[in-house]
Design a protein around this motif. Sequence first.
Motif, mmCIF file in Angstrom:
data_model
loop_
_atom_site.group_PDB
_atom_site.id
_atom_site.type_symbol
_atom_site.label_atom_id
_atom_site.label_comp_id
_atom_site.label_asym_id
_atom_site.label_seq_id
_atom_site.Cartn_x
_atom_site.Cartn_y
_atom_site.Cartn_z
ATOM 1 N N VAL A 58 -20.171 -6.451 2.887
ATOM 2 C CA VAL A 58 -18.909 -6.496 1.907
ATOM 3 C C VAL A 58 -17.818 -5.525 2.485
ATOM 4 C CG1 VAL A 58 -18.534 -5.572 -0.570
ATOM 5 C CG2 VAL A 58 -20.672 -6.444 -0.075
ATOM 6 N N ILE A 59 -16.508 -5.953 2.308
ATOM 7 C CA ILE A 59 -15.538 -5.303 2.517
ATOM 8 C C ILE A 59 -14.900 -4.655 1.345
ATOM 9 C CG2 ILE A 59 -12.988 -5.486 3.679
ATOM 10 C CD1 ILE A 59 -14.040 -7.858 5.142
ATOM 11 N N GLN A 60 -14.849 -3.270 1.409
ATOM 12 C CA GLN A 60 -14.345 -2.756 0.013
ATOM 13 C C GLN A 60 -12.938 -2.013 0.279
ATOM 14 O OE1 GLN A 60 -17.502 -0.271 -1.457
ATOM 15 N NE2 GLN A 60 -18.960 -1.867 -1.585
ATOM 16 N N TYR A 61 -12.306 -2.143 -0.685
ATOM 17 C CA TYR A 61 -10.961 -1.362 -0.612
ATOM 18 C C TYR A 61 -11.042 -0.264 -1.712
ATOM 19 C CZ TYR A 61 -9.624 -5.656 2.114
ATOM 20 O OH TYR A 61 -9.674 -6.633 2.926
ATOM 21 N N TRP A 62 -10.546 0.837 -1.165
ATOM 22 C CA TRP A 62 -10.750 1.875 -2.163
ATOM 23 C C TRP A 62 -9.508 2.590 -2.367
ATOM 24 C CZ3 TRP A 62 -15.112 4.045 -4.941
ATOM 25 C CH2 TRP A 62 -16.172 3.185 -4.680
ATOM 26 N N TRP A 115 -26.239 -0.966 7.811
ATOM 27 C CA TRP A 115 -25.021 -0.426 8.612
ATOM 28 C C TRP A 115 -23.751 -0.166 7.497
ATOM 29 C CZ3 TRP A 115 -20.297 -2.885 8.525
ATOM 30 C CH2 TRP A 115 -20.462 -4.278 8.276
ATOM 31 N N HIS A 116 -22.871 0.891 7.742
ATOM 32 C CA HIS A 116 -21.641 0.999 7.198
ATOM 33 C C HIS A 116 -20.597 1.577 8.034
ATOM 34 C CE1 HIS A 116 -22.830 5.045 5.680
ATOM 35 N NE2 HIS A 116 -21.465 5.160 5.903
ATOM 36 N N GLU A 117 -19.434 1.297 7.888
ATOM 37 C CA GLU A 117 -18.244 1.907 8.563
ATOM 38 C C GLU A 117 -17.144 2.324 7.491
ATOM 39 O OE1 GLU A 117 -17.113 -1.114 11.378
ATOM 40 O OE2 GLU A 117 -19.123 -0.996 12.540
ATOM 41 N N THR A 118 -16.863 3.358 7.701
ATOM 42 C CA THR A 118 -15.635 3.682 6.567
ATOM 43 C C THR A 118 -14.154 4.057 7.725
ATOM 44 O OG1 THR A 118 -17.339 4.862 5.290
ATOM 45 C CG2 THR A 118 -14.862 5.517 5.145
ATOM 46 N N TYR A 119 -13.065 3.327 7.094
ATOM 47 C CA TYR A 119 -11.809 3.576 7.687
ATOM 48 C C TYR A 119 -10.730 4.173 6.926
ATOM 49 C CZ TYR A 119 -14.001 0.270 11.012
ATOM 50 O OH TYR A 119 -14.931 -0.270 12.026
ATOM 51 N N VAL A 120 -10.110 5.256 7.208
ATOM 52 C CA VAL A 120 -9.105 5.854 6.577
ATOM 53 C C VAL A 120 -7.789 5.505 7.253
ATOM 54 C CG1 VAL A 120 -8.259 7.963 5.378
ATOM 55 C CG2 VAL A 120 -10.654 7.456 5.303
ATOM 56 N N VAL A 147 0.754 -1.115 -0.030
ATOM 57 C CA VAL A 147 0.070 -0.048 -0.197
ATOM 58 C C VAL A 147 1.001 1.457 0.031
ATOM 59 C CG1 VAL A 147 -1.894 1.207 1.248
ATOM 60 C CG2 VAL A 147 -1.708 -1.394 1.338
ATOM 61 N N GLU A 148 0.511 2.365 -0.924
ATOM 62 C CA GLU A 148 1.253 3.490 -0.840
ATOM 63 C C GLU A 148 0.330 4.569 -0.129
ATOM 64 O OE1 GLU A 148 4.288 4.313 -2.150
ATOM 65 O OE2 GLU A 148 4.499 2.056 -2.751
ATOM 66 N N GLY A 149 0.488 5.183 0.921
ATOM 67 C CA GLY A 149 -0.201 6.221 1.593
ATOM 68 C C GLY A 149 -1.249 5.540 2.375
ATOM 69 N N GLU A 150 -2.418 6.057 2.341
ATOM 70 C CA GLU A 150 -3.610 5.766 3.269
ATOM 71 C C GLU A 150 -4.056 4.356 2.517
ATOM 72 O OE1 GLU A 150 -5.111 9.825 4.732
ATOM 73 O OE2 GLU A 150 -6.016 9.208 2.916
ATOM 74 N N ALA A 151 -4.708 3.637 3.623
ATOM 75 C CA ALA A 151 -5.585 2.241 3.198
ATOM 76 C C ALA A 151 -7.050 2.823 3.523
ATOM 77 C CB ALA A 151 -5.240 1.330 4.142
ATOM 78 N N VAL A 152 -7.878 2.593 2.505
ATOM 79 C CA VAL A 152 -9.362 3.012 2.680
ATOM 80 C C VAL A 152 -10.308 1.813 2.633
ATOM 81 C CG1 VAL A 152 -11.145 4.513 1.780
ATOM 82 C CG2 VAL A 152 -8.947 5.508 1.572
ATOM 83 N N LEU A 153 -10.905 1.637 3.562
ATOM 84 C CA LEU A 153 -11.819 0.327 3.691
ATOM 85 C C LEU A 153 -13.161 1.025 4.000
ATOM 86 C CD1 LEU A 153 -9.043 -0.556 4.812
ATOM 87 C CD2 LEU A 153 -10.262 -2.574 5.473
ATOM 88 N N PHE A 154 -14.147 0.422 3.485
ATOM 89 C CA PHE A 154 -15.544 0.600 3.485
ATOM 90 C C PHE A 154 -16.180 -0.704 3.855
ATOM 91 C CE2 PHE A 154 -19.630 1.515 1.526
ATOM 92 C CZ PHE A 154 -20.053 2.577 2.510
ATOM 93 N N LEU A 155 -16.818 -0.725 4.848
ATOM 94 C CA LEU A 155 -17.688 -1.990 5.294
ATOM 95 C C LEU A 155 -19.095 -1.668 5.201
ATOM 96 C CD1 LEU A 155 -14.718 -2.035 6.559
ATOM 97 C CD2 LEU A 155 -15.833 -3.711 8.306
ATOM 98 N N VAL A 156 -20.030 -2.580 4.556
ATOM 99 C CA VAL A 156 -21.299 -2.260 4.351
ATOM 100 C C VAL A 156 -22.274 -3.476 4.596
ATOM 101 C CG1 VAL A 156 -21.295 -2.163 1.717
ATOM 102 C CG2 VAL A 156 -23.155 -1.096 3.209
ATOM 103 N N GLY A 157 -23.260 -3.582 5.122
ATOM 104 C CA GLY A 157 -23.906 -4.691 5.498
ATOM 105 C C GLY A 157 -25.235 -4.281 5.690
ATOM 106 N N MET A 158 -26.081 -5.597 5.811
ATOM 107 C CA MET A 158 -27.609 -5.569 6.301
ATOM 108 C C MET A 158 -27.613 -6.515 7.111
ATOM 109 S SD MET A 158 -29.406 -7.259 2.905
ATOM 110 C CE MET A 158 -30.816 -7.820 3.885
#
Length: 159
Positions: free
Chosen positions: A73-77, A115-120, A14-25
């Motif tokens: 879903v775990i998403q990597y942005w 629900w969703h959670e965002t991590y930078v 990873v170069e720089g920040e890691a951006v994760l977005f978790l979303v679910g039901m």
Amino acid sequence: MSAKPQLGRTTATVEGEAVLFLVGMRINHFWALHRWLPVFLAMPMMLRELGKDRSLGLLHHVLGTANPRTYFVIQYWESKDKLLTYAALPDKRHRPWWARINRYARNSRGHVGIWHETYVVPPGGYESIYGDMPPYGLGLAHGVRPLGDGVQARERMTA
């Protein structure tokens, strides 16, 4: 199709920040199919759209379930800016579906939870190790590199 394992130890590049977005039901009442099915079907449509246009910023995603009621879903942005931009684009699926999903959730009388959670995560705030694994998760999103013998988590966290 499953990828071949890369023998030895690797780590994500990873170069720089890691951006994760978790979303679910969560399905609170299985019998209320008309309440939770539209919410369940919205995510695959958005993932297909994002997969067709890589410039939108989604690098990789992982589908999961915690139990028979909860799906996520775990998403990597690429960046938080690309994530936030996609969320607001009026000509893409997220913005109209988000309004629709909020209506479903509001009118569901507790039949479906969302629900969703965002991590930078800043550089040095994450680490990864994969042993005899194909690239996975953060490593699949950003790529992997071999990890030298004796390199510890503390060293990977400061890189």
